[in-house]
Design a protein around this motif. Structure first.
Motif, PDB file in Angstrom:
ATOM      1  N   VAL A 112       0.877  -1.170   0.000  1.00 30.89           N
ATOM      2  CA  VAL A 112       0.000   0.000   0.000  1.00 30.89           C
ATOM      3  C   VAL A 112       0.911   1.214   0.000  1.00 30.89           C
ATOM      4  O   VAL A 112       1.563   1.523   1.003  1.00 30.89           O
ATOM      5  CB  VAL A 112      -0.931   0.012   1.233  1.00 30.89           C
ATOM      6  CG1 VAL A 112      -1.830   1.241   1.202  1.00 30.89           C
ATOM      7  CG2 VAL A 112      -1.764  -1.267   1.276  1.00 30.89           C
ATOM      8  N   ASN A 113       0.973   1.918  -1.127  1.00 25.18           N
ATOM      9  CA  ASN A 113       1.976   2.962  -1.331  1.00 25.18           C
ATOM     10  C   ASN A 113       1.912   4.078  -0.302  1.00 25.18           C
ATOM     11  O   ASN A 113       2.941   4.611   0.123  1.00 25.18           O
ATOM     12  CB  ASN A 113       1.844   3.556  -2.733  1.00 25.18           C
ATOM     13  CG  ASN A 113       2.355   2.611  -3.804  1.00 25.18           C
ATOM     14  OD1 ASN A 113       3.267   1.822  -3.557  1.00 25.18           O
ATOM     15  ND2 ASN A 113       1.773   2.677  -4.986  1.00 25.18           N
ATOM     16  N   ARG A 114       0.696   4.464   0.113  1.00 23.50           N
ATOM     17  CA  ARG A 114       0.555   5.607   1.014  1.00 23.50           C
ATOM     18  C   ARG A 114       0.851   5.227   2.468  1.00 23.50           C
ATOM     19  O   ARG A 114       0.943   6.103   3.323  1.00 23.50           O
ATOM     20  CB  ARG A 114      -0.846   6.195   0.911  1.00 23.50           C
ATOM     21  CG  ARG A 114      -1.943   5.198   1.256  1.00 23.50           C
ATOM     22  CD  ARG A 114      -3.332   5.777   1.062  1.00 23.50           C
ATOM     23  NE  ARG A 114      -4.361   4.765   1.227  1.00 23.50           N
ATOM     24  CZ  ARG A 114      -4.777   4.307   2.388  1.00 23.50           C
ATOM     25  NH1 ARG A 114      -4.234   4.774   3.511  1.00 23.50           N
ATOM     26  NH2 ARG A 114      -5.724   3.394   2.454  1.00 23.50           N
ATOM     27  N   MET A 115       0.986   3.941   2.753  1.00 22.97           N
ATOM     28  CA  MET A 115       1.280   3.499   4.106  1.00 22.97           C
ATOM     29  C   MET A 115       2.786   3.438   4.338  1.00 22.97           C
ATOM     30  O   MET A 115       3.566   3.303   3.394  1.00 22.97           O
ATOM     31  CB  MET A 115       0.660   2.123   4.374  1.00 22.97           C
ATOM     32  CG  MET A 115      -0.846   2.167   4.584  1.00 22.97           C
ATOM     33  SD  MET A 115      -1.617   0.515   4.655  1.00 22.97           S
ATOM     34  CE  MET A 115      -0.603  -0.328   5.863  1.00 22.97           C
ATOM     35  N   SER A 116       3.177   3.528   5.591  1.00 25.34           N
ATOM     36  CA  SER A 116       4.596   3.435   5.928  1.00 25.34           C
ATOM     37  C   SER A 116       5.102   2.014   5.737  1.00 25.34           C
ATOM     38  O   SER A 116       4.325   1.054   5.646  1.00 25.34           O
ATOM     39  CB  SER A 116       4.820   3.863   7.379  1.00 25.34           C
ATOM     40  OG  SER A 116       4.288   2.889   8.270  1.00 25.34           O
ATOM     41  N   ASP A 119       3.852  -0.068   8.676  1.00 21.38           N
ATOM     42  CA  ASP A 119       2.446  -0.466   8.581  1.00 21.38           C
ATOM     43  C   ASP A 119       2.239  -1.542   7.522  1.00 21.38           C
ATOM     44  O   ASP A 119       1.404  -2.434   7.680  1.00 21.38           O
ATOM     45  CB  ASP A 119       1.561   0.748   8.281  1.00 21.38           C
ATOM     46  CG  ASP A 119       1.412   1.664   9.485  1.00 21.38           C
ATOM     47  OD1 ASP A 119       1.678   1.210  10.607  1.00 21.38           O
ATOM     48  OD2 ASP A 119       1.042   2.844   9.298  1.00 21.38           O
ATOM     49  N   ASN A 120       2.999  -1.463   6.427  1.00 22.95           N
ATOM     50  CA  ASN A 120       2.902  -2.509   5.408  1.00 22.95           C
ATOM     51  C   ASN A 120       3.346  -3.857   5.971  1.00 22.95           C
ATOM     52  O   ASN A 120       2.721  -4.888   5.710  1.00 22.95           O
ATOM     53  CB  ASN A 120       3.746  -2.146   4.184  1.00 22.95           C
ATOM     54  CG  ASN A 120       2.962  -1.382   3.134  1.00 22.95           C
ATOM     55  OD1 ASN A 120       2.157  -1.960   2.404  1.00 22.95           O
ATOM     56  ND2 ASN A 120       3.196  -0.078   3.076  1.00 22.95           N
ATOM     57  N   SER A 123       0.816  -5.311   8.314  1.00 24.61           N
ATOM     58  CA  SER A 123      -0.389  -5.823   7.646  1.00 24.61           C
ATOM     59  C   SER A 123      -0.310  -7.332   7.429  1.00 24.61           C
ATOM     60  O   SER A 123      -1.328  -7.980   7.173  1.00 24.61           O
ATOM     61  CB  SER A 123      -0.606  -5.104   6.307  1.00 24.61           C
ATOM     62  OG  SER A 123       0.367  -5.488   5.348  1.00 24.61           O
ATOM     63  N   SER A 134      -6.411  -3.356  13.285  1.00 22.61           N
ATOM     64  CA  SER A 134      -5.419  -2.882  12.333  1.00 22.61           C
ATOM     65  C   SER A 134      -5.644  -1.417  11.993  1.00 22.61           C
ATOM     66  O   SER A 134      -4.697  -0.626  11.906  1.00 22.61           O
ATOM     67  CB  SER A 134      -5.468  -3.740  11.061  1.00 22.61           C
ATOM     68  OG  SER A 134      -4.606  -3.222  10.078  1.00 22.61           O
ATOM     69  N   LYS A 137      -4.308   0.642  14.510  1.00 23.32           N
ATOM     70  CA  LYS A 137      -2.912   0.279  14.754  1.00 23.32           C
ATOM     71  C   LYS A 137      -2.716  -0.282  16.162  1.00 23.32           C
ATOM     72  O   LYS A 137      -1.712   0.006  16.829  1.00 23.32           O
ATOM     73  CB  LYS A 137      -2.003   1.481  14.516  1.00 23.32           C
ATOM     74  CG  LYS A 137      -2.090   2.014  13.078  1.00 23.32           C
ATOM     75  CD  LYS A 137      -1.133   3.158  12.845  1.00 23.32           C
ATOM     76  CE  LYS A 137      -1.256   3.650  11.403  1.00 23.32           C
ATOM     77  NZ  LYS A 137      -0.346   4.777  11.117  1.00 23.32           N
ATOM     78  N   ARG A 163       7.158   6.202   3.551  1.00 25.77           N
ATOM     79  CA  ARG A 163       6.076   5.647   2.743  1.00 25.77           C
ATOM     80  C   ARG A 163       6.647   4.622   1.772  1.00 25.77           C
ATOM     81  O   ARG A 163       7.781   4.743   1.305  1.00 25.77           O
ATOM     82  CB  ARG A 163       5.373   6.754   1.960  1.00 25.77           C
ATOM     83  CG  ARG A 163       4.360   7.539   2.766  1.00 25.77           C
ATOM     84  CD  ARG A 163       3.803   8.698   1.981  1.00 25.77           C
ATOM     85  NE  ARG A 163       3.306   8.337   0.655  1.00 25.77           N
ATOM     86  CZ  ARG A 163       2.105   8.695   0.180  1.00 25.77           C
ATOM     87  NH1 ARG A 163       1.265   9.376   0.950  1.00 25.77           N
ATOM     88  NH2 ARG A 163       1.750   8.364  -1.045  1.00 25.77           N
ATOM     89  N   ARG A 179       6.869  -8.609   5.253  1.00 31.22           N
ATOM     90  CA  ARG A 179       5.417  -8.743   5.476  1.00 31.22           C
ATOM     91  C   ARG A 179       4.994 -10.212   5.430  1.00 31.22           C
ATOM     92  O   ARG A 179       4.207 -10.669   6.265  1.00 31.22           O
ATOM     93  CB  ARG A 179       4.645  -7.951   4.417  1.00 31.22           C
ATOM     94  CG  ARG A 179       3.132  -8.031   4.568  1.00 31.22           C
ATOM     95  CD  ARG A 179       2.434  -7.376   3.398  1.00 31.22           C
ATOM     96  NE  ARG A 179       2.851  -7.959   2.145  1.00 31.22           N
ATOM     97  CZ  ARG A 179       2.617  -7.411   0.952  1.00 31.22           C
ATOM     98  NH1 ARG A 179       1.982  -6.256   0.863  1.00 31.22           N
ATOM     99  NH2 ARG A 179       3.033  -8.006  -0.150  1.00 31.22           N
TER     100      ARG A 179
END
Length: 268
Positions: A112-116, A119-120, A123, A134, A137, A163, A179
């Motif tokens: 997910v490009n906009r996530m750090s 966070d990726n 996930s 989730s 967080k 990001r 991940r």
């Protein structure tokens, strides 16, 4: 020219007489009723010590095979037994619970490009924490610690807050590896994990996956287009052509005539 491949533990036969992690029998796939068969009756098993490459020309059915294992593609005929379970018989919650035990690494990275970066990676625990926790967080401390450890292991400890779209291709694939390992998988399925990377980065990424799989004792089934890279990093090769299995054996035993048979219609 075929260089000497990586000599990893031997393939195939389960350790101590234990059943294989994955057992595929007479697997057939067609994408349409009465359409052409993409897979035409594959038989193979993956044991605990396998780092297995699936090679073959474009259109051989390699990606279809990988995606059948966790039912991203629905088989038409045959059986897939994974962790002793009949994969084709599972639905709903049973299938979701099975998928939690499978780590997938994709060629498109699927981040997910906009996530750090952090966070990726976290996930990868969605199957255990659920979407609500989730979203807020609310991950357990042990998950956060594991994510930090994995990011350090893949060399991204200095990119935790970035990001995903700020990373290079090789870095993005390393996030995908971390991940997948966040799931604590019992098998890794790789679908062309290096096709979007340059040759040097491809080798770095494959060697990293191999090292981590060895450390965590996780078997690997990897669809890969780079034959030389497969021979260098994998201890077992399954060669496919036009939906058929043409070769199955240790990478050390692959000969030029075996490659010629697999790629009979292509120039390597």
């Amino acid at each position: 020219m075929i260089h000497e491949p990586f000599r990893a533990p031997g393939p195939g036969a389960p350790n101590g007489g234990r059943p294989p992690v994955l057992d595929v029998r007479n697997l057939k796939v067609s994408y349409a009723a009465n359409g052409p068969m993409i897979l035409k009756g594959l038989d193979f098993a993956v044991g605990g010590g396998d780092f297995c490459a699936v090679i073959g020309p474009s259109g051989a059915g390699k990606s279809t095979l990988i995606r059948c294992i966790n039912r991203l593609v629905e088989p038409t005929e045959g059986s897939i037994t994974l962790f002793g379970q009949d994969v084709r018989a599972l639905h709903g919650g049973q299938l979701r619970r099975l998928r939690r035990r499978i780590g997938m690494i994709f060629q498109e990275f699927n981040l997910v490009n906009r996530m750090s970066v952090m966070d990726n990676v976290l996930s990868g625990r969605l199957g255990y924490t659920g979407p609500v926790r989730s979203f807020f967080k609310a991950f357990p401390r042990e998950d956060v610690d594991r994510a930090l450890h994995l990011l350090e292991r893949v060399g991204l400890q200095d990119h935790v807050a970035k990001r995903a779209d700020a990373l290079s291709g090789g870095q993005r694939q390393r996030v995908g590896i971390a991940r997948a390992l966040m799931q604590k998988p019992e098998i890794l399925l790789l679908d062309e994990p290096t096709s979007a990377l340059d040759p040097k980065i491809s080798r770095d990424v494959m060697r990293l996956i191999r090292e981590l799989a060895d450390e965590l004792h996780v078997p690997v089934l990897c669809n890969i287009h780079d034959v030389q890279l497969a021979l260098e990093t994998c201890n077992r090769i399954i060669g496919m052509q036009d939906g058929w299995k043409k070769f199955d054996g240790p990478s050390t035993g692959m000969r030029k005539q075996d490659l010629d048979a697999i790629y009979a219609m292509e120039v390597l």
